[in-house]
Design an enzyme around this catalytic site. Structure first.
Site, PDB file in Angstrom:
ATOM      1  N   PRO A   2       0.834  -1.212   0.000  1.00  0.00           N
ATOM      2  CA  PRO A   2       0.000   0.000   0.000  1.00  0.00           C
ATOM      3  C   PRO A   2       0.866   1.259   0.000  1.00  0.00           C
ATOM      4  O   PRO A   2       1.938   1.282   0.588  1.00  0.00           O
ATOM      5  CB  PRO A   2      -0.803  -0.119   1.290  1.00  0.00           C
ATOM      6  CG  PRO A   2      -0.090  -1.125   2.129  1.00  0.00           C
ATOM      7  CD  PRO A   2       0.666  -2.014   1.204  1.00  0.00           C
ATOM      8  N   GLU A   3       0.381   2.284  -0.696  1.00  0.00           N
ATOM      9  CA  GLU A   3       1.100   3.549  -0.766  1.00  0.00           C
ATOM     10  C   GLU A   3       0.478   4.530   0.230  1.00  0.00           C
ATOM     11  O   GLU A   3      -0.413   4.150   0.996  1.00  0.00           O
ATOM     12  CB  GLU A   3       1.080   4.063  -2.215  1.00  0.00           C
ATOM     13  CG  GLU A   3       1.668   3.013  -3.173  1.00  0.00           C
ATOM     14  CD  GLU A   3       1.684   3.435  -4.640  1.00  0.00           C
ATOM     15  OE1 GLU A   3       1.803   4.631  -4.924  1.00  0.00           O
ATOM     16  OE2 GLU A   3       1.580   2.542  -5.497  1.00  0.00           O
ATOM     17  N   LYS A  61       4.852   5.477   3.618  1.00  0.00           N
ATOM     18  CA  LYS A  61       4.091   4.234   3.690  1.00  0.00           C
ATOM     19  C   LYS A  61       4.243   3.559   5.050  1.00  0.00           C
ATOM     20  O   LYS A  61       3.753   2.447   5.232  1.00  0.00           O
ATOM     21  CB  LYS A  61       4.588   3.270   2.605  1.00  0.00           C
ATOM     22  CG  LYS A  61       4.664   3.869   1.202  1.00  0.00           C
ATOM     23  CD  LYS A  61       5.351   2.879   0.270  1.00  0.00           C
ATOM     24  CE  LYS A  61       5.729   3.518  -1.048  1.00  0.00           C
ATOM     25  NZ  LYS A  61       6.491   2.593  -1.911  1.00  0.00           N
ATOM     26  N   ARG A 291       8.975  -3.849 -12.163  1.00  0.00           N
ATOM     27  CA  ARG A 291       7.534  -3.630 -12.093  1.00  0.00           C
ATOM     28  C   ARG A 291       7.073  -3.116 -13.446  1.00  0.00           C
ATOM     29  O   ARG A 291       7.871  -2.927 -14.355  1.00  0.00           O
ATOM     30  CB  ARG A 291       7.214  -2.610 -10.993  1.00  0.00           C
ATOM     31  CG  ARG A 291       7.265  -3.228  -9.606  1.00  0.00           C
ATOM     32  CD  ARG A 291       7.064  -2.218  -8.521  1.00  0.00           C
ATOM     33  NE  ARG A 291       8.283  -1.469  -8.270  1.00  0.00           N
ATOM     34  CZ  ARG A 291       8.470  -0.692  -7.209  1.00  0.00           C
ATOM     35  NH1 ARG A 291       7.520  -0.547  -6.321  1.00  0.00           N
ATOM     36  NH2 ARG A 291       9.597  -0.039  -7.048  1.00  0.00           N
TER      37      ARG A 291
END
Ligand SMILES: [Zn+2]
Length: 305
Positions: A2-3, A61, A291
């Site tokens: 999660p950011e 984060k 990514r």
């Protein structure tokens, strides 16, 4: 992982339910949930049990709960959270539970039947806090708090730069730091020691808004362009926060188990093969830093090598 917006959604829920509460019971139900705590799960339990949660904090984060040990019970405060973060009953926290959400960690309140329950905490008002983590990349650790540039941070977070939602965020200094980086601008956005909170999703969104390809060199961009990119990253994260964050597989949830719905508003991330919402060109995806980078080949011109 999660950011910033997804972690902030969780932090707000923890602040509402936990601040001023004392821990009356802790169970670690899976060894991986305590693996980041070097002294082991028995020590982790000992450091949390009997402590009072002073506040719920976040940088980028990273999420943590500063603890006060052996202070006055929270009842003397009449249930009101303290005005000053980190100060409870005159005591300053010296440790904090660092909560790593990993890929799928959830902090949930109330009784529940969870297949992937990893840690269970009982509070003095009878509330149950459950750490549920399907993929077991997350976990808790208790860290000493250290002072860094006027902020009290867990030792493991001390190297992390301020995020754009931090009131003390120094935009000009971050733009200058970005300008000094002779590397791809997306890599700089993802560098948590330059600016924190931005991950792959919001980096791609910010680059699309700024009409910049992520492989452009940061040092070759003008300061105003870098400033606009930073502002775009900030704006997209604020908008995502307003919508409860982004969730792709219902694993990023608030403390009530609900997912955000910002993925409907994404313009770049995950939209390869679909038309750009600005110019209609077909969006593309390429590998970058192990990514995917999602971009419009028309709006975000690929740099020549
Ligand atoms: Zn376009």
């Amino acid at each position: 992982m999660p950011e910033l917006p997804e972690v902030e959604v969780v932090r707000r829920g923890l602040a509402d339910h936990l601040v001023g509460r004392t821990v009356t019971g802790v169970e670690v139900l899976h060894p991986r949930a305590a693996r980041r705590h070097a002294a082991g799960d028995a020590d982790l339990i000992g450091q949390i049990l009997g402590a009072t949660v002073a506040s719920a904090e976040r940088r980028g984060k990273f999420l943590w709960l500063p603890l006060v040990h052996g202070g006055e019970p929270p009842g003397v405060l009449g249930g009101e959270p303290p005005d000053l973060p980190g100060v409870l009953g005159g005591e300053t926290p010296d440790t904090a539970v660092v909560v790593h959400l990993g890929m799928s960690g959830q902090m949930l309140f109330g009784e529940g039947v969870d297949t992937h329950l990893r840690i269970r905490v009982r509070l003095d008002d009878g509330t149950l806090l459950r750490f549920v983590d399907q993929r077991t990349f997350g976990g808790w650790a208790v860290d000493p708090l250290v002072e860094v540039d006027g902020a009290a941070l867990p030792a493991s977070v001390a190297h992390i730069a301020r995020d754009p939602l931090d009131p003390a965020f120094d935009r000009a200094a971050v733009v200058a730091a970005m300008k000094r980086k002779n590397t791809e601008v997306k890599r700089v956005l993802l560098d948590q020691t330059v600016v924190s909170g931005i991950g792959n999703i919001y980096a791609d969104e910010a680059l699309w808004r700024s009409r910049l390809h992520g492989r452009r060199l940061a040092s070759a961009l003008t300061r105003p362009a870098l400033g606009r990119l930073l502002d775009d990253a900030t704006a997209v994260m604020r908008e995502a926060l307003d919508q409860g964050g982004t969730s792709f597989d219902s694993l990023y949830v608030n403390v009530n188990g609900q997912s955000g719905y910002f993925e409907r508003s994404l313009n770049a991330y995950g939209r390869d093969g679909e038309p750009c919402r600005r110019c209609g060109a077909i969006m593309r995806r390429e590998q970058f830093m192990n990514r995917g980078s999602h971009f419009c080949p028309h709006c975000q011109t690929v740099p020549r090598r």
